[in-house]
Design an enzyme around this catalytic site. Structure first.
Site, PDB file in Angstrom:
ATOM      1  N   CYS A 107       0.891  -1.180   0.005  1.00 11.60           N
ATOM      2  CA  CYS A 107      -0.009   0.039   0.164  1.00 11.60           C
ATOM      3  C   CYS A 107       0.937   1.340   0.177  1.00 11.60           C
ATOM      4  O   CYS A 107       1.547   1.345  -0.972  1.00 11.60           O
ATOM      5  CB  CYS A 107      -0.923  -0.216   1.274  1.00 11.60           C
ATOM      6  SG  CYS A 107      -2.182   1.324   1.256  1.00 11.60           S
ATOM      7  N   HIS A 108       1.011   2.093   1.112  1.00 13.74           N
ATOM      8  CA  HIS A 108       1.777   3.411   1.010  1.00 13.74           C
ATOM      9  C   HIS A 108       3.014   2.905   1.930  1.00 13.74           C
ATOM     10  O   HIS A 108       3.943   4.008   2.054  1.00 13.74           O
ATOM     11  CB  HIS A 108       1.046   4.311   2.049  1.00 13.74           C
ATOM     12  CG  HIS A 108      -0.266   4.847   1.338  1.00 13.74           C
ATOM     13  ND1 HIS A 108      -1.360   4.621   1.119  1.00 13.74           N
ATOM     14  CD2 HIS A 108      -0.245   6.493   0.860  1.00 13.74           C
ATOM     15  CE1 HIS A 108      -2.057   5.223   0.472  1.00 13.74           C
ATOM     16  NE2 HIS A 108      -1.398   6.467   0.406  1.00 13.74           N
TER      17      HIS A 108
END
Length: 177
Positions: A107-108
């Site tokens: 994800c991030h």
């Protein structure tokens, strides 16, 4: 020999990106521990809503790359943004990469890889909003849900958590072979 995987997280990690790999890796026989900025409980998010709590096993300051086979960096928006400003957290990522150990970010989470200058020339993926950041850091962005490039494993988001954990375990075990 048991594969040892360190998770590094702070408040605001995406719930499934920590708990799904944690359960999957433990079920595969791995020793899994969570490092956080302090030993205080940290809380997940589920998108923008509050999620489950988890008690860290150690602090990031106490963690040493030499003690582990792999590092897992869950995403969420808040968690990696907080950790990429923590010099000790970034140094730990660099130590895992420099030692040729498996490192996974979802994800991030790849923001930490960017901060550690670990994506240059590597095939990577991540949450759609960070793909420009990955390119600007020299990463070769792939649109696959889970992308492995040597010992570096990245994934797009929560729906990919199980496949991400499997790919990280494969990278860690290849290193030990």
């Amino acid at each position: 020999m048991q594969t040892k995987v360190l998770f590094m997280a702070s408040n605001g990690f995406e719930q499934d990106e920590l708990f799904v790999p944690l359960e999957r890796l433990r079920a595969a026989g791995c020793l899994v521990k969570v490092a956080a900025p302090s030993r205080e409980p940290i809380r997940a998010t589920v998108l923008d809503d509050p999620g489950e709590w988890i008690m860290p096993d150690l602090t990031i300051d106490e963690a040493e790359a030499t003690d582990w086979d792999a590092l897992l960096l869950p995403g969420g928006l808040i968690n990696p943004d907080h950790l990429r400003t923590n010099g000790t957290a970034v140094a730990l990522v660099r130590a895992f990469v420099a030692a040729g150990k498996a490192v996974g970010a979802i994800c991030h989470g790849p923001w930490l890889l960017i901060e550690a200058d670990a994506v240059r020339g590597k095939r990577v993926t991540g949450w759609r909003s960070i793909c420009t950041d990955l390119r600007n850091a020299g990463g070769l962005v792939d649109d696959g849900p889970v992308v492995s490039d040597g010992k570096l494993v990245t994934a797009v988001g929560p729906a990919d958590s199980a496949a991400f954990a499997d790919a990280l375990l494969e990278a860690a075990r290849l290193r030990k072979a």
